[in-house]
Motif scaffolding. Structure first.
Motif, PDB file in Angstrom:
ATOM      1  N   ILE A 112       0.836  -1.188   0.002  1.00 13.70           N
ATOM      2  CA  ILE A 112       0.122  -0.032  -0.101  1.00 13.70           C
ATOM      3  C   ILE A 112       0.940   1.293  -0.043  1.00 13.70           C
ATOM      4  N   GLY A 113       1.989   1.233   0.736  1.00 14.11           N
ATOM      5  CA  GLY A 113       2.777   2.363   0.942  1.00 14.11           C
ATOM      6  C   GLY A 113       3.614   2.816  -0.533  1.00 14.11           C
ATOM      7  N   GLN A 114       3.717   1.738  -1.294  1.00 18.75           N
ATOM      8  CA  GLN A 114       4.529   1.987  -2.562  1.00 18.75           C
ATOM      9  C   GLN A 114       3.551   2.169  -3.709  1.00 18.75           C
ATOM     10  N   MET A 115       2.306   2.215  -3.610  1.00 22.77           N
ATOM     11  CA  MET A 115       1.287   2.387  -4.616  1.00 22.77           C
ATOM     12  C   MET A 115       1.569   3.972  -5.291  1.00 22.77           C
ATOM     13  N   LYS A 124      -4.924   4.745  -5.788  1.00 22.54           N
ATOM     14  CA  LYS A 124      -5.346   4.726  -4.333  1.00 22.54           C
ATOM     15  C   LYS A 124      -6.177   3.621  -4.006  1.00 22.54           C
ATOM     16  N   LEU A 125      -5.947   3.154  -2.796  1.00 19.52           N
ATOM     17  CA  LEU A 125      -6.870   2.292  -2.437  1.00 19.52           C
ATOM     18  C   LEU A 125      -7.726   2.938  -1.161  1.00 19.52           C
ATOM     19  N   ASN A 129       0.701  -4.131  -9.801  1.00 21.18           N
ATOM     20  CA  ASN A 129       0.531  -5.464  -9.102  1.00 21.18           C
ATOM     21  C   ASN A 129       0.361  -5.200  -7.441  1.00 21.18           C
ATOM     22  N   LEU A 130      -0.821  -5.469  -6.960  1.00 16.86           N
ATOM     23  CA  LEU A 130      -1.159  -5.184  -5.535  1.00 16.86           C
ATOM     24  C   LEU A 130      -0.915  -6.610  -4.842  1.00 16.86           C
ATOM     25  N   ALA A 131      -0.059  -6.883  -4.064  1.00 15.04           N
ATOM     26  CA  ALA A 131      -0.037  -8.174  -3.356  1.00 15.04           C
ATOM     27  C   ALA A 131      -0.701  -8.207  -2.343  1.00 15.04           C
TER      28      ALA A 131
END
Length: 744
Positions: free
Chosen positions: A565-568, A573-574, A611-613
């Motif tokens: 999340i901090g590297q998006m 935005k989430l 890509n969101l893990a």
């Protein structure tokens, strides 16, 4: 292990029940129901009561904690003790075979350690006896046979005989142990336990242990009295040896300083671990704790001529105690007996018993006799296998729905310990009709006791032979698992199970088998993300929201979070970032929307993705080793605003003006022709054709009108009509015009 019917933690045996090896022998020797109506007239027993029921009832003369416990149990509504805490079943759910293997090892170790305690206590008692013999014994017991015989409680027996004439003869004849006895109605103060037909017994009401010496057998060295003298050295320690492994409400005797419960002690998971502790000499001297009842001795049940070595031999290996085989050891090692069940008694209906048996050898001098590595007798510690019921209860449906466990012999694959619930799963509903089944057990409802005649191999519920081969291929102290098909009794189709096993390294060559459904284990945690790739098309400079859904389709909850999340990137935005940072927990069948906010203001035209893990963990069950990452791809296609090639206002005004001129000119020339139609020159030019040419030009010129219509000034329907009108007007005008010219 659980009894059949409604599940409950453990059955509550009577505190004064007979020691299991002795009771087993009496039941087997009698082979029938004992009807000694007067054996225990205070209170009088019910006709048809079994011999162990008679001996198990304490009398009102029996003082101490055992009697208090019995009274409390009788006063309970359901026979259970009111202050006993119920067993709280722990959640042992697993989501992989790795967790199941670990639990198999843990609970296998619990059972093995419990039985190892019995082995250690038997060996301690053996050493205690021989050390006492080497230090001239202990004082305070009763080993003198003459003194023992003089303890006859003749007044009580005389009163009993007078109230119920002939009772002694009747009972002993039924057991087939004593042919005739001196009538107790004739007992006097000079009578002894020998003249009363009891043998040498301790008949004191307040005795702490049961003492008995048969008239049969002789020791290898010394006399019966020296035998009684050496085994009596254990009389002071036997009560504490047994009671220290029992909850204090189940103590048979009070103890000065000992505690088995307290704030600094782990709570016992069972009521009583040991049924009894016994020392038996080769010469026939016997001490047992707990004693029977204040006014009933072993002599009352067996008479004076009874060989208790038969009780130990029934469940001992072939050749015991001198020629039996001990894999990896010698005949001097402590062994566990075969399992045995005491039939027709609710207490033992679903639980086997074991006895830790330890031989006693001695070298030295004792009471004037020289011993040179002489076999003296055995120590036996009777283990109540129902004390381990909690292990099987926690594993049954504990790892997953339908999971279960049992303990078997690794070499023979005979059942050592099994619950009634598991029995119904893997055994047939009824016994067989082969010769191995006694007539009374042929084609009967299968019970736990019947597993003594039918081990696992031979059952049709699964390929038990393959499992046995896998166990034998596993070294002692190691564990493993296989996948096997198992058809639960009553099921139409087999189901795959993980068969996890732990083969014991010590105590005995047993193996703990734990079964768990493959489908249940693999489906315990099942996150479903829809869609995995979230694609969206957005016009450059605009913003949008995109949503995907995460569903928990498994049977266990999980926590999902993301470390990305901090590297998006700035454009993605989430929504509800704080919740995702902390982690969101989803129970089975719960779902959550994963919402993204997308901004394309600073993005170039084209495709861009991220890509969101999503990290999944199962935090509630320590035996569930689950850690999975699902990559959620967000793909955005950025487009420019499209060039619709629409007419500008000026162009539209210009072309419509020219269209107006064209139409007006056509009308004007047609009017002029019609006005001057009689003029010679006009008439020579054929006015109808001239008018037809003007009309064709009018239609052809009107084509400009639909050509000037687009989606900036009309609806889609209007644009469609204009689009279709253009060719019609164009072609019709052209045809009319040139038809007139060619005709002219």
């Amino acid at each position: 292990m659980t009894p059949s019917g409604p599940r409950r933690s453990r059955l509550r045996p009577s505190p004064g029940s007979l020691p299991s090896p002795i009771l087993l022998l009496l039941a087997l020797l009698s082979g029938k129901t004992v009807r000694c109506d007067s054996l225990y007239p205070f209170p009088r027993p019910v006709k048809g009561m079994e011999i162990h029921d008679l001996a198990g009832r304490p009398s009102e003369r029996n003082h101490g904690r055992g009697w208090r416990s019995f009274r409390r149990a009788e006063e309970g509504v359901d026979g259970s003790l009111p202050n006993t805490k119920p067993l709280i079943k722990r959640d042992l759910s697993i989501c992989s075979v790795v967790g199941g293997m670990d639990l198999t090892r843990v609970y296998s170790t619990v059972v093995r350690s419990t039985l190892a305690t019995a082995v250690e206590d038997a060996e301690f008692l053996r050493e205690f006896i021989t050390e006492s013999m080497g230090n001239d014994g202990l004082r305070g017991g009763m080993s003198n046979l003459t003194e023992m015989a003089s303890t006859l409680n003749w007044e009580m027996r005389k009163e009993r005989a007078e109230s119920f004439p002939g009772w002694t003869q009747e009972c002993h004849t039924v057991l087939g142990l004593v042919e005739d006895c001196k009538g107790w109605a004739n007992l006097t103060a000079e009578s002894t336990t020998l003249t009363a037909g009891l043998g040498w017994v301790d008949d004191r009401p307040d005795r702490r242990v049961e003492r008995y010496v048969t008239l049969l057998r002789e020791p290898f060295v010394g006399t019966k009295e020296t035998d009684m003298d050496f085994i009596d050295t254990a009389s002071n320690v036997l009560p504490w040896l047994v009671d220290r492994h029992s909850k204090e409400i189940w103590w048979r005797r009070d103890h000065q300083n000992g505690r088995s419960e307290g704030p600094n002690k782990d709570s016992l998971p069972y009521d009583r671990l040991y049924d009894s502790a016994t020392v038996l000499s080769w010469g026939g001297a016997l001490i047992v704790y707990p004693p029977l009842a204040a006014d009933t001795t072993l002599g009352d049940l067996t008479g004076a001529n009874f060989d208790f070595w038969s009780a130990f031999s029934i469940t001992a290996p072939t050749g015991w105690p001198f020629e039996h085989q001990v894999p990896g050891g010698t005949v001097r090692d402590t062994i566990l007996s075969d399992t045995f069940y005491l039939t027709d008694d609710l207490q033992y209906r679903n639980f086997s018993d074991l006895t830790a048996v330890s031989p006693i050898y001695f070298t030295g001098q004792w009471r004037g006799y020289n011993y040179n590595d002489t076999f003296l007798g055995v120590v036996g510690v009777g283990v109540k296998m129902d004390s381990l019921a909690y292990v099987y209860e926690e594993l049954e449906d504990g790892l997953c729905a339908g999971s279960f466990a049992l303990l078997v012999d690794a070499n023979t694959f005979e059942v050592i310990s099994i619950s009634a619930g598991v029995l119904k799963k893997i055994y047939p509903e009824r016994t067989g009709t082969e010769d191995k089944w006694p007539e009374r057990r042929k084609n009967q409802t299968f019970t736990v006791q019947d597993t003594k005649l039918q081990g696992l191999e031979g059952l049709v519920s699964a390929n038990w032979t393959a499992l046995h081969e896998a166990v034998l291929a596993t070294d002692r102290g190691e564990r493993d698992h296989i996948v096997m098909e198992l058809t639960v009794t009553g099921a139409a189709q087999p189901q795959e199970y993980y068969a996890m096993f732990d083969r014991w390294s010590s105590v005995s060559d047993y193996v703990m088998l734990v079964f768990a459904s493959v489908e249940q284990v693999r489906g315990a945690l099942r996150p479903v993300l829809t869609p995995r790739v979230l694609s969206i098309e957005i016009m450059q400079g605009e913003g949008a929201k995109a949503v995907s859904r995460l569903v928990n389709s498994g049977t266990m909850g999980f926590r999902v979070s993301s470390s990305d999340i901090g590297q998006m990137p700035e454009w993605l935005k989430l929504v509800d970032v704080q919740s995702w940072n902390e982690g969101i927990f989803l129970d089975p069948e719960d779902s959550i929307d994963i919402e993204f906010s997308i901004e394309t203001r600073n993005l170039r035209v084209g495709r861009i993705s991220w890509n969101l893990a999503l990290d999944f963990v199962e935090p509630l069950h320590q035996n569930c080793f689950y850690n999975e990452t699902i990559v959620h791809r967000v793909s955005v296609y950025v487009t420019q605003e499209p060039d619709l090639n629409q007419l500008s206002r000026n162009v539209r005004i210009g072309v419509l003006s020219m269209c107006t001129v064209t139409l007006a000119t056509a009308v004007a020339f047609a009017s002029w022709t019609w006005w001057f139609r009689k003029v010679r020159v006009v008439r020579a030019s054929q006015p109808p054709f001239l008018v037809m040419i003007c009309f064709g030009c009018f239609v052809l010129g009107s084509t400009i009108i639909p050509f000037s219509i687009d989606d900036s000034v009309a609806s889609q329907r209007g644009c469609d009509i204009a689009c279709m009108a253009s060719p019609w007007l164009g072609f019709m005008g052209n045809v009319i015009t040139f038809a007139a010219l060619f005709s002219k």
